[in-house]
Design an enzyme around this catalytic site. Structure first.
Site, mmCIF file in Angstrom:
data_model
loop_
_atom_site.group_PDB
_atom_site.id
_atom_site.type_symbol
_atom_site.label_atom_id
_atom_site.label_comp_id
_atom_site.label_asym_id
_atom_site.label_seq_id
_atom_site.Cartn_x
_atom_site.Cartn_y
_atom_site.Cartn_z
ATOM 1 N N TYR A 21 0.804 -1.219 0.000
ATOM 2 C CA TYR A 21 0.000 0.000 0.000
ATOM 3 C C TYR A 21 0.845 1.281 0.000
ATOM 4 O O TYR A 21 0.320 2.367 0.232
ATOM 5 C CB TYR A 21 -0.946 0.019 1.198
ATOM 6 C CG TYR A 21 -0.318 -0.282 2.546
ATOM 7 C CD1 TYR A 21 0.787 0.424 3.008
ATOM 8 C CD2 TYR A 21 -0.847 -1.262 3.374
ATOM 9 C CE1 TYR A 21 1.347 0.166 4.238
ATOM 10 C CE2 TYR A 21 -0.298 -1.537 4.625
ATOM 11 C CZ TYR A 21 0.799 -0.809 5.048
ATOM 12 O OH TYR A 21 1.352 -1.073 6.275
ATOM 13 N N ARG A 134 2.884 -5.628 4.628
ATOM 14 C CA ARG A 134 4.231 -5.110 4.912
ATOM 15 C C ARG A 134 5.263 -6.207 4.644
ATOM 16 O O ARG A 134 5.682 -6.938 5.543
ATOM 17 C CB ARG A 134 4.328 -4.571 6.336
ATOM 18 C CG ARG A 134 3.380 -3.393 6.577
ATOM 19 C CD ARG A 134 3.702 -2.666 7.864
ATOM 20 N NE ARG A 134 5.018 -2.065 7.837
ATOM 21 C CZ ARG A 134 5.322 -0.880 7.279
ATOM 22 N NH1 ARG A 134 4.358 -0.167 6.697
ATOM 23 N NH2 ARG A 134 6.548 -0.423 7.301
ATOM 24 N N CYS A 253 -1.863 18.508 11.462
ATOM 25 C CA CYS A 253 -2.318 19.305 10.328
ATOM 26 C C CYS A 253 -3.644 18.806 9.757
ATOM 27 O O CYS A 253 -4.349 19.570 9.099
ATOM 28 C CB CYS A 253 -1.249 19.348 9.244
ATOM 29 S SG CYS A 253 -0.584 17.733 8.762
ATOM 30 N N CYS A 259 -2.385 24.211 6.015
ATOM 31 C CA CYS A 259 -1.305 23.228 5.909
ATOM 32 C C CYS A 259 0.019 23.963 6.014
ATOM 33 O O CYS A 259 0.635 24.307 5.005
ATOM 34 C CB CYS A 259 -1.396 22.473 4.583
ATOM 35 S SG CYS A 259 -2.929 21.558 4.362
ATOM 36 N N ASP A 275 4.514 16.068 2.233
ATOM 37 C CA ASP A 275 5.083 14.858 1.641
ATOM 38 C C ASP A 275 4.102 14.116 0.758
ATOM 39 O O ASP A 275 4.489 13.245 -0.021
ATOM 40 C CB ASP A 275 5.638 13.928 2.723
ATOM 41 C CG ASP A 275 4.638 13.558 3.787
ATOM 42 O OD1 ASP A 275 3.778 14.390 4.101
ATOM 43 O OD2 ASP A 275 4.721 12.442 4.328
ATOM 44 N N CYS A 318 -21.590 22.170 7.724
ATOM 45 C CA CYS A 318 -21.466 21.057 8.682
ATOM 46 C C CYS A 318 -21.188 21.598 10.078
ATOM 47 O O CYS A 318 -20.337 22.476 10.260
ATOM 48 C CB CYS A 318 -20.342 20.123 8.255
ATOM 49 S SG CYS A 318 -20.062 18.752 9.402
ATOM 50 N N CYS A 324 -13.066 19.785 12.402
ATOM 51 C CA CYS A 324 -12.623 18.934 11.294
ATOM 52 C C CYS A 324 -11.809 19.700 10.251
ATOM 53 O O CYS A 324 -10.808 19.196 9.747
ATOM 54 C CB CYS A 324 -13.842 18.286 10.635
ATOM 55 S SG CYS A 324 -13.455 17.285 9.188
#
Length: 380
Positions: A21, A134, A253, A259, A275, A318, A324
């Site tokens: 993944y 993994r 974050c 951000c 990243d 919302c 959130c």
């Protein structure tokens, strides 16, 4: 300038395991592949420039790929440079996110202990859950080697915590994972929801957790956290929400307004705002050409930070928006790859969790404010 952390990828995307993944798989064209190593020139420049900003707390977060591929001597040089360019009263912290396989070594463990590195070990739970995705480069599970490294770190009293990816398999086993991690003696847990786009057909990759699965996982993990004691166990997402209700700002974050908590430095010195967005569109520059201070304050960095506030209409109405903030913008991509104002893939997950847990979270926050409950590690 508002303080920020450096997220440093000294070996780029290079890794000694081949997780099914891994989010680098679909980004090879942007980030490259194969052997990638940071030069001494780049290392010295990033340490010198960053410590020159004189933040009271300067955080170096070493990640990858697999950062331990750089070898122990690289990190010894990093610490020497931190001592050279730091000043009295300046606090410096180092964290290392790793699969831990190379840490089954006494020299590594002595170094990490002596220099107070906080090690984050990637482990997805018991052997059958961890070894499903993994795998090493030969297709073999890595759990036994990770556990051996954890045993060695315990022997040398290295401070470590765990990072667990919540994928389509592990999401259905919250109790098993909780009991396993607590059994390791870990008291700071991170759970990262896994969702990736299949580059072949543009759909959601088969290993990705579903929104309902993740919502259920969060609710069950919350119950276990409350029963164990919020003052005795730190779970990153829950502590971040508590921080919002105590001091007015989340500590991660994902739930922040913008951000802007860190910048990424790749092995060759290229700088990016996140990243998950190491791509030409968001390249800020290179530290060998431009000081970190200028890159962190440049127009492109500010534009990226503002992307978080470009919310879908559904978010704007919302009642959970304040806490959130639309979630991580990386998780908006599956619902709108060309529109970072799309709704998060995990919108319903968070809605389910907030409806379920918010009354008790508010109660815990109130107890912390009046001093009847100790503050979790994340908030101190």
């Amino acid at each position: 300038m508002q303080p920020f952390t450096l997220l440093i990828k000294p070996s780029g995307s290079d890794c000694n395991v081949d997780c099914a993944y891994c989010f680098y798989r679909s980004r090879a064209a942007e980030i490259g592949s194969g052997r990638q190593r940071m030069s001494d020139e780049v290392l010295e420049r990033l340490v010198k420039d960053y410590l020159g900003l004189r933040f009271q707390m300067s955080g170096f977060a070493w990640q990858g790929g697999e950062p331990t591929l750089m070898g122990l001597d690289f990190f010894k040089r990093a610490v020497e440079l931190q001592k050279r360019y730091g000043v009295a009263g300046q606090e410096v912290g180092n964290s290392l996110q790793t699969n831990a396989i190379l840490l089954n070594d006494a020299d590594w463990c002595r170094f990490l202990k002596e220099h107070k590195f906080l090690v984050g070990v990637s482990i997805d739970g018991p052997k059958d859950l961890h070894d499903r995705f993994r795998l090493d480069l030969g297709g073999h599970g890595t759990w036994d080697r990770v556990m051996a490294a954890i045993g060695r770190m315990k022997e040398f009293r290295v401070e470590y915590n765990t990072l667990t990816l919540v994928n389509r398999l592990t999401a259905d086993h919250p109790d098993e994972i909780f009991d396993f991690l607590i059994g390791l003696g870990v008291r700071y847990l991170q759970f990262i929801p896994c969702v990736e786009v299949n580059p072949q057909d543009g759909g959601i990759a088969e290993f990705s957790v579903t929104p309902k699965q993740y919502g259920d996982f969060l609710c069950r993990m919350f119950d276990r956290w409350m029963a164990f004691g919020p003052d005795k166990l730190s779970i990153r997402d829950f502590d971040a929400i508590l921080s919002f209700y105590i001091v007015g700002r989340a500590t991660i974050c994902t739930f922040d307004r913008q951000c802007s908590q860190y910048i990424v430095i790749e092995h060759q010195g290229d700088v990016f705002p996140c990243d998950f967005f190491v791509e030409p569109k968001w390249r800020l520059g290179n530290i060998l050409e431009t000081p970190i201070e200028q890159l962190a304050a440049c127009a492109r960095k500010k534009a990226f930070a503002r992307c978080k506030s470009e919310l879908a209409n559904k978010c704007l109405v919302c009642r959970h928006l304040a806490v959130c903030r639309g979630g991580c913008i990386k998780d908006r991509v599956p619902n709108g790859p060309d529109n970072l104002a799309a709704t998060s893939y995990f919108c319903e997950s968070y809605r389910q969790f907030f409806e379920y847990a918010m009354p008790r979270l508010l109660q815990v926050a109130a107890q912390i404010r009046v001093g009847t409950l100790a503050r979790p590690t994340e908030l101190t």
